[in-house]
Design a protein around this motif. Structure first.
Motif, PDB file in Angstrom:
ATOM      1  N   THR A 145     -12.877  -6.860  -4.979  1.00 61.48           N
ATOM      2  CA  THR A 145     -13.536  -5.380  -4.679  1.00 61.48           C
ATOM      3  C   THR A 145     -12.673  -4.276  -5.027  1.00 61.48           C
ATOM      4  O   THR A 145     -11.726  -4.017  -4.417  1.00 61.48           O
ATOM      5  N   ALA A 146     -13.121  -3.456  -5.853  1.00 65.05           N
ATOM      6  CA  ALA A 146     -12.199  -2.260  -6.049  1.00 65.05           C
ATOM      7  C   ALA A 146     -12.262  -1.250  -5.043  1.00 65.05           C
ATOM      8  O   ALA A 146     -13.111  -1.018  -4.371  1.00 65.05           O
ATOM      9  N   GLY A 147     -11.104  -0.658  -5.026  1.00 62.24           N
ATOM     10  CA  GLY A 147     -10.810   0.099  -3.925  1.00 62.24           C
ATOM     11  C   GLY A 147     -10.095   1.643  -4.558  1.00 62.24           C
ATOM     12  O   GLY A 147     -10.259   1.878  -5.750  1.00 62.24           O
ATOM     13  N   HIS A 148      -9.700   2.445  -3.777  1.00 63.34           N
ATOM     14  CA  HIS A 148      -9.252   3.805  -3.944  1.00 63.34           C
ATOM     15  C   HIS A 148      -7.996   4.046  -3.710  1.00 63.34           C
ATOM     16  O   HIS A 148      -7.272   3.330  -2.725  1.00 63.34           O
ATOM     17  N   PRO A 149      -7.151   4.767  -4.287  1.00 62.68           N
ATOM     18  CA  PRO A 149      -5.790   5.451  -4.095  1.00 62.68           C
ATOM     19  C   PRO A 149      -5.628   5.848  -2.793  1.00 62.68           C
ATOM     20  O   PRO A 149      -6.517   6.334  -1.946  1.00 62.68           O
ATOM     21  N   GLU A 150      -4.320   5.568  -2.002  1.00 55.24           N
ATOM     22  CA  GLU A 150      -3.878   6.255  -0.823  1.00 55.24           C
ATOM     23  C   GLU A 150      -2.614   7.044  -0.976  1.00 55.24           C
ATOM     24  O   GLU A 150      -1.763   6.472  -1.680  1.00 55.24           O
ATOM     25  N   THR A 151      -2.345   7.991  -0.284  1.00 52.62           N
ATOM     26  CA  THR A 151      -1.066   8.875  -0.647  1.00 52.62           C
ATOM     27  C   THR A 151      -0.416   8.489   0.890  1.00 52.62           C
ATOM     28  O   THR A 151      -0.707   8.825   1.985  1.00 52.62           O
ATOM     29  N   LEU A 152       0.898   8.028   0.600  1.00 54.64           N
ATOM     30  CA  LEU A 152       2.120   7.967   1.839  1.00 54.64           C
ATOM     31  C   LEU A 152       2.694   8.819   1.888  1.00 54.64           C
ATOM     32  O   LEU A 152       3.550   9.394   0.743  1.00 54.64           O
ATOM     33  N   ARG A 153       2.881   9.539   3.012  1.00 50.49           N
ATOM     34  CA  ARG A 153       3.828  10.789   3.137  1.00 50.49           C
ATOM     35  C   ARG A 153       4.909  10.585   4.067  1.00 50.49           C
ATOM     36  O   ARG A 153       4.763   9.972   5.103  1.00 50.49           O
ATOM     37  N   VAL A 154       6.048  10.849   3.637  1.00 52.92           N
ATOM     38  CA  VAL A 154       7.264  10.841   4.588  1.00 52.92           C
ATOM     39  C   VAL A 154       7.719  12.227   4.496  1.00 52.92           C
ATOM     40  O   VAL A 154       8.234  12.960   3.588  1.00 52.92           O
ATOM     41  N   ASP A 155       7.806  12.932   5.723  1.00 53.82           N
ATOM     42  CA  ASP A 155       8.400  14.240   5.759  1.00 53.82           C
ATOM     43  C   ASP A 155       9.785  14.073   6.657  1.00 53.82           C
ATOM     44  O   ASP A 155       9.940  13.151   7.491  1.00 53.82           O
ATOM     45  N   GLY A 156      10.314  15.078   7.090  1.00 44.84           N
ATOM     46  CA  GLY A 156      11.602  15.401   7.884  1.00 44.84           C
ATOM     47  C   GLY A 156      12.833  14.754   7.349  1.00 44.84           C
ATOM     48  O   GLY A 156      13.777  14.299   7.966  1.00 44.84           O
ATOM     49  N   LEU A 157      12.935  14.345   6.047  1.00 40.55           N
ATOM     50  CA  LEU A 157      14.089  13.882   5.282  1.00 40.55           C
ATOM     51  C   LEU A 157      15.124  14.991   5.729  1.00 40.55           C
ATOM     52  O   LEU A 157      14.938  16.076   5.924  1.00 40.55           O
ATOM     53  N   PRO A 158      16.304  14.353   5.634  1.00 36.94           N
ATOM     54  CA  PRO A 158      17.461  15.065   5.858  1.00 36.94           C
ATOM     55  C   PRO A 158      17.678  16.131   4.706  1.00 36.94           C
ATOM     56  O   PRO A 158      17.489  15.951   3.430  1.00 36.94           O
ATOM     57  N   ALA A 159      18.352  17.430   5.160  1.00 38.32           N
ATOM     58  CA  ALA A 159      18.163  18.410   4.191  1.00 38.32           C
ATOM     59  C   ALA A 159      19.640  18.258   3.197  1.00 38.32           C
ATOM     60  O   ALA A 159      20.300  17.341   3.674  1.00 38.32           O
TER      61      ALA A 159
END
Length: 389
Positions: free
Chosen positions: A119-133
């Motif tokens: 069964t075909a599906g759709h993309p998903e976006t994984l977000r990671v924030d707060g990475l060290p400056a």
């Protein structure tokens, strides 16, 4: 945020031999394109695209990273749902975050009949924030057991490739090397070994599919590597694909081909870990249908021990023969070494932590195996230890 999209190309993808451009994105393969023309096997095709050891590696000042993906889930009828594959985000060598993708395609598998439906599906976006400056090296390890198409990599600062400046370790094996029952991609025993010993991993473990195929040996032969290990035997018993008289020359041929490209590279041959159902009972391995009826995935040995005398293979037979072959060859190949897999997981370990499905270890045992492999291979006077000055 200010969004910068970076093409997903070989300069930032490690652990893959080919990046196929699909209608949705980029599909990493752990076999080169030429090798994929030399088999017609759904299991092999599946594990080739399960990106064990494959990761995106880049240097960046970004504090936000987004990865858009299309995973492929597996749904086994009558069995408990499989957990979603895990993406490990590592910053400067330390695990920073973990994400899962809920969307994507789904393959429904009927274990009783072998029938499948996608069964075909759709993309998903994984977000990671707060990475060290500030500048840092970011690694995104893809799920080791979940086919993953990469659609886009987005950050809020530019990225650049990171050169490889440490020894490359290529490890070949079957499902345990692939990472079966590890809970996340940097938790497979080869990934743990690589992190502990600061080596660059190429995980060439293929679940249910390591049969001494020539294309594996040719790929290893042609791949630059400073250290090589090959864990051989269990899938040959699982599939009942060879007898002793054919196994022996197949092992010699496999090692000969590797040596054609790596005549002096440290090469460690590892026999199977303990697996009680196949220690003295040959294959093939089948599903334990009574367990399946109860909603559990377990395996059973279906061969006849009386046929060992006629050349059928068990793990005990394979260990004896591998040790004999390595001892013979080491007379003229001082960089060839042998490790009995029961030193990684043996009888005492099985009493404390039995194989979950009678074939594969749990996540804690991956850690145990990694520690023991490190001690044996990278420890003082080990086959992978730096030469004494």
């Amino acid at each position: 945020m200010t969004t910068i999209s970076t093409p997903i190309t070989t300069d930032i993808v490690r652990g893959a031999f080919d990046l196929e451009q699909t209608g949705r994105g980029t599909l990493p393969h752990r076999l080169p394109a030429w090798a994929r023309t030399q088999y017609d096997d759904g299991q092999m095709s599946m594990v080739d695209t399960q990106p064990s050891g494959v990761r995106l590696v880049f240097r960046t000042d970004a504090t936000v990273v987004e990865l858009e993906t299309v995973p492929t889930k597996r749904d086994y009828i009558g069995a408990p749902p499989r957990p979603d594959g895990v993406y490990d985000v590592v910053v400067d060598g330390n695990l920073f975050a973990q994400r899962t993708a809920q969307g994507g395609d789904v393959i429904t598998i009927d274990l009783a009949t072998g029938a499948t439906e996608t069964t075909a599906g759709h993309p998903e976006t994984l977000r990671v924030d707060g990475l060290p400056a500030g500048p840092k090296v970011v690694e995104i390890w893809l799920p080791h057991d979940e086919t993953t198409e990469l659609v886009a990599l987005r950050t809020n600062s530019s990225v650049e490739a990171v050169p490889i400046d440490r020894p490359v370790w290529l490890h070949h094996g079957s499902s345990i090397s692939h990472g079966s029952n590890a809970t996340h991609p940097t938790g497979t025993w080869p990934a743990l070994v690589a992190a502990a010993n600061d080596v660059e991993l190429i995980n060439f473990g293929f679940g249910g599919s390591a049969y001494l195929q020539p294309f594996f040996a040719r790929t290893i032969r042609d791949t630059p590597a400073d250290l090589i290990s090959v864990k051989l035997g269990i899938n040959i018993v699982n599939s009942d694909s060879l007898r002793l008289r054919s196994f022996t020359p197949a092992v010699h041929g496999f090692l000969d081909t590797i040596r054609d490209g790596h005549p002096d590279t440290p090469l460690l041959v590892v026999s199977p870990i303990l697996c009680p159902i196949h220690e003295d009972t040959p294959g093939p391995t089948g599903w334990d249908l009574s367990a399946l009826a109860a909603g559990e995935l377990r395996f059973a040995a279906t061969g006849n021990p009386d046929e060992v005398a006629a050349g059928k293979l068990t793990l005990s037979v394979i260990r004896t023969e591998l040790a004999r072959i390595v001892t013979q060859r080491a007379l003229t190949d001082p960089n060839l070494h042998y490790l009995d897999g029961r030193e990684l997981y043996g009888e005492a370990d099985n009493l404390n932590a039995p194989l979950l499905d009678d074939l594969h270890p749990d996540a804690a045992t991956h850690e145990l195996m990694a520690s023991r492999f490190t001690d044996h291979a990278f420890g003082p006077k080990g086959p992978f230890s730096p030469p004494e000055s």
